[in-house]
Design a protein around this motif. Structure first.
Motif, PDB file in Angstrom:
ATOM      1  N   LEU A 121      23.878 126.205  43.661  1.00 25.14           N
ATOM      2  CA  LEU A 121      24.078 126.043  42.220  1.00 25.14           C
ATOM      3  C   LEU A 121      24.977 124.846  41.905  1.00 25.14           C
ATOM      4  O   LEU A 121      24.681 124.056  41.006  1.00 25.14           O
ATOM      5  CB  LEU A 121      24.671 127.321  41.633  1.00 25.14           C
ATOM      6  CG  LEU A 121      23.730 128.529  41.554  1.00 25.14           C
ATOM      7  CD1 LEU A 121      24.506 129.776  41.147  1.00 25.14           C
ATOM      8  CD2 LEU A 121      22.594 128.268  40.580  1.00 25.14           C
ATOM      9  N   CYS A 122      26.070 124.714  42.667  1.00 25.19           N
ATOM     10  CA  CYS A 122      26.995 123.604  42.425  1.00 25.19           C
ATOM     11  C   CYS A 122      26.334 122.261  42.740  1.00 25.19           C
ATOM     12  O   CYS A 122      26.418 121.306  41.962  1.00 25.19           O
ATOM     13  CB  CYS A 122      28.257 123.775  43.267  1.00 25.19           C
ATOM     14  SG  CYS A 122      29.311 125.143  42.763  1.00 25.19           S
ATOM     15  N   GLY A 123      25.675 122.196  43.911  1.00 26.62           N
ATOM     16  CA  GLY A 123      25.020 120.956  44.296  1.00 26.62           C
ATOM     17  C   GLY A 123      23.917 120.573  43.340  1.00 26.62           C
ATOM     18  O   GLY A 123      23.785 119.409  42.937  1.00 26.62           O
ATOM     19  N   TYR A 124      23.114 121.555  42.963  1.00 30.26           N
ATOM     20  CA  TYR A 124      22.005 121.315  42.039  1.00 30.26           C
ATOM     21  C   TYR A 124      22.496 120.801  40.690  1.00 30.26           C
ATOM     22  O   TYR A 124      22.011 119.795  40.179  1.00 30.26           O
ATOM     23  CB  TYR A 124      21.228 122.615  41.874  1.00 30.26           C
ATOM     24  CG  TYR A 124      20.316 122.683  40.677  1.00 30.26           C
ATOM     25  CD1 TYR A 124      19.039 122.142  40.716  1.00 30.26           C
ATOM     26  CD2 TYR A 124      20.724 123.318  39.507  1.00 30.26           C
ATOM     27  CE1 TYR A 124      18.196 122.217  39.615  1.00 30.26           C
ATOM     28  CE2 TYR A 124      19.893 123.409  38.408  1.00 30.26           C
ATOM     29  CZ  TYR A 124      18.626 122.857  38.463  1.00 30.26           C
ATOM     30  OH  TYR A 124      17.808 122.931  37.374  1.00 30.26           O
ATOM     31  N   ALA A 125      23.458 121.506  40.100  1.00 27.81           N
ATOM     32  CA  ALA A 125      23.948 121.119  38.775  1.00 27.81           C
ATOM     33  C   ALA A 125      24.570 119.727  38.801  1.00 27.81           C
ATOM     34  O   ALA A 125      24.256 118.871  37.959  1.00 27.81           O
ATOM     35  CB  ALA A 125      24.958 122.146  38.267  1.00 27.81           C
ATOM     36  N   ILE A 126      25.432 119.480  39.783  1.00 27.07           N
ATOM     37  CA  ILE A 126      26.098 118.172  39.866  1.00 27.07           C
ATOM     38  C   ILE A 126      25.095 117.068  40.163  1.00 27.07           C
ATOM     39  O   ILE A 126      25.083 116.013  39.507  1.00 27.07           O
ATOM     40  CB  ILE A 126      27.203 118.210  40.945  1.00 27.07           C
ATOM     41  CG1 ILE A 126      28.342 119.126  40.493  1.00 27.07           C
ATOM     42  CG2 ILE A 126      27.730 116.804  41.235  1.00 27.07           C
ATOM     43  CD1 ILE A 126      29.398 119.368  41.558  1.00 27.07           C
ATOM     44  N   GLY A 127      24.236 117.306  41.166  1.00 24.61           N
ATOM     45  CA  GLY A 127      23.282 116.275  41.559  1.00 24.61           C
ATOM     46  C   GLY A 127      22.278 115.941  40.479  1.00 24.61           C
ATOM     47  O   GLY A 127      22.022 114.767  40.187  1.00 24.61           O
ATOM     48  N   GLN A 128      21.693 116.953  39.869  1.00 24.11           N
ATOM     49  CA  GLN A 128      20.667 116.702  38.857  1.00 24.11           C
ATOM     50  C   GLN A 128      21.246 116.087  37.589  1.00 24.11           C
ATOM     51  O   GLN A 128      20.629 115.205  36.977  1.00 24.11           O
ATOM     52  CB  GLN A 128      19.932 118.003  38.529  1.00 24.11           C
ATOM     53  CG  GLN A 128      19.011 118.499  39.621  1.00 24.11           C
ATOM     54  CD  GLN A 128      17.767 117.643  39.785  1.00 24.11           C
ATOM     55  OE1 GLN A 128      17.518 116.725  39.017  1.00 24.11           O
ATOM     56  NE2 GLN A 128      16.973 117.940  40.793  1.00 24.11           N
ATOM     57  N   LEU A 129      22.435 116.544  37.182  1.00 23.26           N
ATOM     58  CA  LEU A 129      23.055 115.949  35.998  1.00 23.26           C
ATOM     59  C   LEU A 129      23.442 114.499  36.254  1.00 23.26           C
ATOM     60  O   LEU A 129      23.276 113.634  35.382  1.00 23.26           O
ATOM     61  CB  LEU A 129      24.281 116.772  35.577  1.00 23.26           C
ATOM     62  CG  LEU A 129      23.975 118.146  34.956  1.00 23.26           C
ATOM     63  CD1 LEU A 129      25.256 118.950  34.781  1.00 23.26           C
ATOM     64  CD2 LEU A 129      23.271 117.983  33.609  1.00 23.26           C
ATOM     65  N   LEU A 130      23.945 114.211  37.459  1.00 17.28           N
ATOM     66  CA  LEU A 130      24.259 112.824  37.809  1.00 17.28           C
ATOM     67  C   LEU A 130      23.000 111.978  37.831  1.00 17.28           C
ATOM     68  O   LEU A 130      22.989 110.831  37.364  1.00 17.28           O
ATOM     69  CB  LEU A 130      24.946 112.770  39.177  1.00 17.28           C
ATOM     70  CG  LEU A 130      26.425 113.155  39.225  1.00 17.28           C
ATOM     71  CD1 LEU A 130      26.907 113.205  40.676  1.00 17.28           C
ATOM     72  CD2 LEU A 130      27.272 112.170  38.428  1.00 17.28           C
ATOM     73  N   ASN A 131      21.916 112.525  38.384  1.00 14.46           N
ATOM     74  CA  ASN A 131      20.654 111.801  38.453  1.00 14.46           C
ATOM     75  C   ASN A 131      20.141 111.462  37.056  1.00 14.46           C
ATOM     76  O   ASN A 131      19.761 110.317  36.776  1.00 14.46           O
ATOM     77  CB  ASN A 131      19.630 112.655  39.211  1.00 14.46           C
ATOM     78  CG  ASN A 131      18.301 111.949  39.382  1.00 14.46           C
ATOM     79  OD1 ASN A 131      18.163 111.030  40.173  1.00 14.46           O
ATOM     80  ND2 ASN A 131      17.295 112.392  38.641  1.00 14.46           N
ATOM     81  N   ALA A 132      20.130 112.462  36.175  1.00 11.99           N
ATOM     82  CA  ALA A 132      19.638 112.248  34.812  1.00 11.99           C
ATOM     83  C   ALA A 132      20.538 111.281  34.052  1.00 11.99           C
ATOM     84  O   ALA A 132      20.064 110.392  33.336  1.00 11.99           O
ATOM     85  CB  ALA A 132      19.547 113.583  34.075  1.00 11.99           C
ATOM     86  N   TRP A 133      21.839 111.452  34.214  1.00 13.77           N
ATOM     87  CA  TRP A 133      22.784 110.570  33.516  1.00 13.77           C
ATOM     88  C   TRP A 133      22.641 109.126  33.990  1.00 13.77           C
ATOM     89  O   TRP A 133      22.608 108.195  33.176  1.00 13.77           O
ATOM     90  CB  TRP A 133      24.213 111.050  33.765  1.00 13.77           C
ATOM     91  CG  TRP A 133      25.240 110.075  33.248  1.00 13.77           C
ATOM     92  CD1 TRP A 133      25.682 109.939  31.967  1.00 13.77           C
ATOM     93  CD2 TRP A 133      25.911 109.069  34.014  1.00 13.77           C
ATOM     94  NE1 TRP A 133      26.602 108.924  31.881  1.00 13.77           N
ATOM     95  CE2 TRP A 133      26.761 108.358  33.123  1.00 13.77           C
ATOM     96  CE3 TRP A 133      25.879 108.701  35.350  1.00 13.77           C
ATOM     97  CZ2 TRP A 133      27.553 107.305  33.548  1.00 13.77           C
ATOM     98  CZ3 TRP A 133      26.678 107.655  35.773  1.00 13.77           C
ATOM     99  CH2 TRP A 133      27.502 106.971  34.881  1.00 13.77           C
ATOM    100  N   ALA A 134      22.546 108.930  35.307  1.00  9.71           N
ATOM    101  CA  ALA A 134      22.448 107.576  35.850  1.00  9.71           C
ATOM    102  C   ALA A 134      21.163 106.894  35.390  1.00  9.71           C
ATOM    103  O   ALA A 134      21.175 105.718  35.004  1.00  9.71           O
ATOM    104  CB  ALA A 134      22.510 107.617  37.383  1.00  9.71           C
TER     105      ALA A 134
END
Length: 223
Positions: A121-134
């Motif tokens: 959950l932590c990896g998914y939320a952080i990774g996907q939000l960073l991906n979308a934001w970037a």
């Protein structure tokens, strides 16, 4: 006089389909990731072959629908996973029928270790939000140009955050205990997931172009 029943109109959009695929891939990956895998000198987990597809779809969502829509899909996957985990534990807890002979196997497969769930959950939320934001941040500067830069750049940022957080939390649970193996796990996971997205970039390009065409996408004016 007969009246036609009223219904809420369904908007013609491929966004719900993409979100459904996005969430399904994440749910499946949560189960397959509980198995540690060794391929020669490489140490990884059972989700290595599927999970990168979540970033491909995440890129399509971010590029075509924007950060808010991508964020909505990410949180949908997040809370759907929590619901699935709760359902798994309830199903395991309920008494098995006399004729059911696979309770232990059922519990072993679906009884996700809490630390694995937390890592995922932590990896998914952080990774996907960073991906979308970037990706969307880069698009503000480049407009419709240099899609390949947005795809690769956002993948590097998102996959690194995802892989680092997940691996550091989950490594001890799947049997990775040494510093060397943990570094191997992080590096291999990051390189593999990034490489997969680079290799399938032509498919990502094609899907993005298809979605934009069929969703009546209008590029922002450069003026």
């Amino acid at each position: 006089m007969t009246t036609q029943p009223a219904y809420v109109p369904v908007q013609k959009s491929y966004y719900p389909v993409l979100v459904a695929l996005f969430v399904a891939i994440y749910l499946i990956s949560n189960i397959t990731s509980t198995k540690g895998i060794t391929l020669g000198p490489l140490v990884t987990d059972g989700a290595f072959f599927l999970f990168p597809a979540a970033y491909v779809i995440g890129d399509v969502l971010s590029e075509c629908y924007g950060f808010k829509a991508a964020r909505r899909a990410i949180w949908t996957g997040f809370f759907t996973t929590i619901l699935a985990v709760i359902a798994f534990y309830i199903a395991i807890w309920l008494p098995a029928a006399d004729f059911y002979e696979h309770q232990e196997q059922f519990a072993l497969v679906l009884g996700l270790v809490p630390r694995i769930v937390l890592a995922s959950l932590c990896g998914y939320a952080i990774g996907q939000l960073l991906n979308a934001w970037a990706l969307t941040a880069m698009k503000k500067r480049t407009g419709e140009r240099s899609l390949w830069q947005r795809l690769i750049g956002s993948t590097i940022v998102g996959e690194f955050g995802d892989t680092l957080v997940f691996c550091l939390i989950a490594a001890p649970v799947i049997g990775i205990t040494t510093t060397a193996d943990t570094i191997n796990y992080v590096v291999v996971g990051f390189i593999w997931k990034t490489l997969v997205e680079v290799l399938v970039m032509p498919i990502t390009y094609a899907v993005i172009a298809w979605v934009k065409k069929h969703e009546n996408y209008v590029p922002a004016s450069s003026n």
